[in-house]
Design a protein around this motif. Structure first.
Motif, PDB file in Angstrom:
ATOM      1  N   ASP A 194       4.653   9.531  -3.887  1.00 24.95           N
ATOM      2  CA  ASP A 194       4.815   8.648  -5.049  1.00 24.95           C
ATOM      3  C   ASP A 194       3.708   7.595  -5.128  1.00 24.95           C
ATOM      4  O   ASP A 194       3.972   6.400  -5.112  1.00 24.95           O
ATOM      5  N   HIS A 226       1.617   7.439  -7.770  1.00 29.91           N
ATOM      6  CA  HIS A 226       1.649   6.996  -9.182  1.00 29.91           C
ATOM      7  C   HIS A 226       0.350   6.303  -9.591  1.00 29.91           C
ATOM      8  O   HIS A 226       0.377   5.205 -10.160  1.00 29.91           O
ATOM      9  N   ASP A 282       3.999  13.151  -7.186  1.00 30.01           N
ATOM     10  CA  ASP A 282       3.831  11.982  -8.051  1.00 30.01           C
ATOM     11  C   ASP A 282       2.543  11.280  -7.647  1.00 30.01           C
ATOM     12  O   ASP A 282       2.502  10.069  -7.409  1.00 30.01           O
ATOM     13  N   HIS A 301       8.803  17.639  -3.169  1.00 30.66           N
ATOM     14  CA  HIS A 301       8.855  16.333  -3.859  1.00 30.66           C
ATOM     15  C   HIS A 301      10.289  15.907  -4.160  1.00 30.66           C
ATOM     16  O   HIS A 301      10.672  14.758  -3.915  1.00 30.66           O
ATOM     17  N   HIS A 314      10.231  11.077  -4.338  1.00 36.44           N
ATOM     18  CA  HIS A 314      10.868  11.140  -5.650  1.00 36.44           C
ATOM     19  C   HIS A 314      11.893  10.045  -5.910  1.00 36.44           C
ATOM     20  O   HIS A 314      11.921   9.478  -6.992  1.00 36.44           O
ATOM     21  N   HIS A 337      12.252   7.066  -4.488  1.00 37.04           N
ATOM     22  CA  HIS A 337      11.755   5.700  -4.294  1.00 37.04           C
ATOM     23  C   HIS A 337      12.743   4.866  -3.460  1.00 37.04           C
ATOM     24  O   HIS A 337      13.002   3.700  -3.744  1.00 37.04           O
TER      25      HIS A 337
HETATM   26 FE   LIG Z   1       7.860   8.843  -8.115  1.00 34.94          FE
END
Ligand SMILES: [Fe+2]
Ligand SMILES: [Fe+2]
Length: 272
Positions: free
Chosen positions: A9, A11, A50, A153, A191, A193
């Motif tokens: 993640d 991002h 992500d 993920h 995924h 968080h």
């Molecule tokens: Fe994420």
């Protein structure tokens, strides 16, 4: 002793942009610095999806530069925020298997590590089609009685949290395939968080909070709003030998301020 670093993640957004008030590129720089300072001896560093917040080419190019200093070998995986064709265009077809999925195996120190692509274009939840389940079954069969660590993920075990609405669809199908192997040591996902640990149908599942914002608990019956938090920035460190497997969580950012809800938007790719 096998040592894996799992990051998730990221991002990453285009230069000059932030995601939910957070500079995700600066956070990734801190993660890379932590790995190189304390885990440079890892056998493999897996980035579990992500990678780019909205799947843009410029975000993947930016990520590629940010992870270039990582000392351990790196394997990249995709999440629901990623765009597989754009990713492969920027990063190269060598990241995909014979069916075009971004997945593969690494055989290290008596273990088989399986990296599974749980993403489906246009779908936020996780999907493992029959082709991927068959691929997994074949990779598990090859492993014979060697211990196996699986990374994907999307989370598999239900967590009784709102994020279950976008977890892996049909997790029972994955469990049925995993059960064909006698020694699954860990199934690791990002995924959500949030850091979680679960045993589900006799298999061990963990999630790491990853590099972006994190969420608080909101269990069934809790009428309060789910907290949206700046931190931690967290990676997982897996240590495994013939006797067992330990998953540690290393917070490279330990700041947990709440993000004002009006400044927060759950980002979503336009086509997902
Ligand atoms: Fe994420
Ligand atoms: Fe995700």
């Amino acid at each position: 002793m096998l040592k894996l670093v799992i990051m998730s993640d990221l991002h990453i957004v285009p230069p000059g942009a932030v995601s939910n008030t957070l500079d995700t590129a600066a956070r990734l720089e801190q993660a890379v610095a932590r790995v190189n300072a304390r885990h440079a001896d890892a056998d493999l560093c897996i980035l579990a999806g992500d990678l780019a917040d909205l799947g843009e080419a410029v975000a993947y190019e930016r990520m590629r530069g940010l992870i270039a200093p990582l000392a351990p070998p790196v394997r990249l995986m995709l999440g629901n925020h990623d765009n597989r064709p754009v990713f492969l265009d920027i990063m190269g077809d060598g990241h995909s298997d014979e069916n075009g999925f971004v997945q593969g195996v690494a055989d290290i120190k008596g273990h088989r590590v399986i990296m599974l692509d749980s993403t489906e274009p246009g779908v936020v939840a996780g999907v493992l089609c029959q082709a991927r389940l068959d691929w997994l079954a074949a990779r598990l069969a090859e492993a014979a009685d060697r211990p196996v660590i699986v990374v994907l993920h999307h989370h598999v075990a239900p967590l009784s949290l709102p994020v279950d609405a976008i977890g892996l669809r049909d997790p029972a199908a994955l469990v049925a395939v995993l059960k064909t192997h006698p020694d699954i040591r860990a199934v690791i996902a990002g995924h959500v968080h949030l850091t979680t640990s679960a045993v589900w149908h006799g298999l061990p599942f963990v999630t790491l909070a990853g590099g972006h914002y994190s969420v608080g608990l909101k269990l069934p019956g809790d009428a309060s709003e789910q907290a949206l938090l700046e931190g931690p920035g967290q990676l997982a460190v897996v240590l495994a030998d013939s006797d067992g497997c330990v998953v540690h969580f290393d917070n490279f950012i330990d700041r947990h301020l709440e993000i004002a809800r009006e400044n927060f938007r759950f980002s979503r790719r336009p086509d997902a």
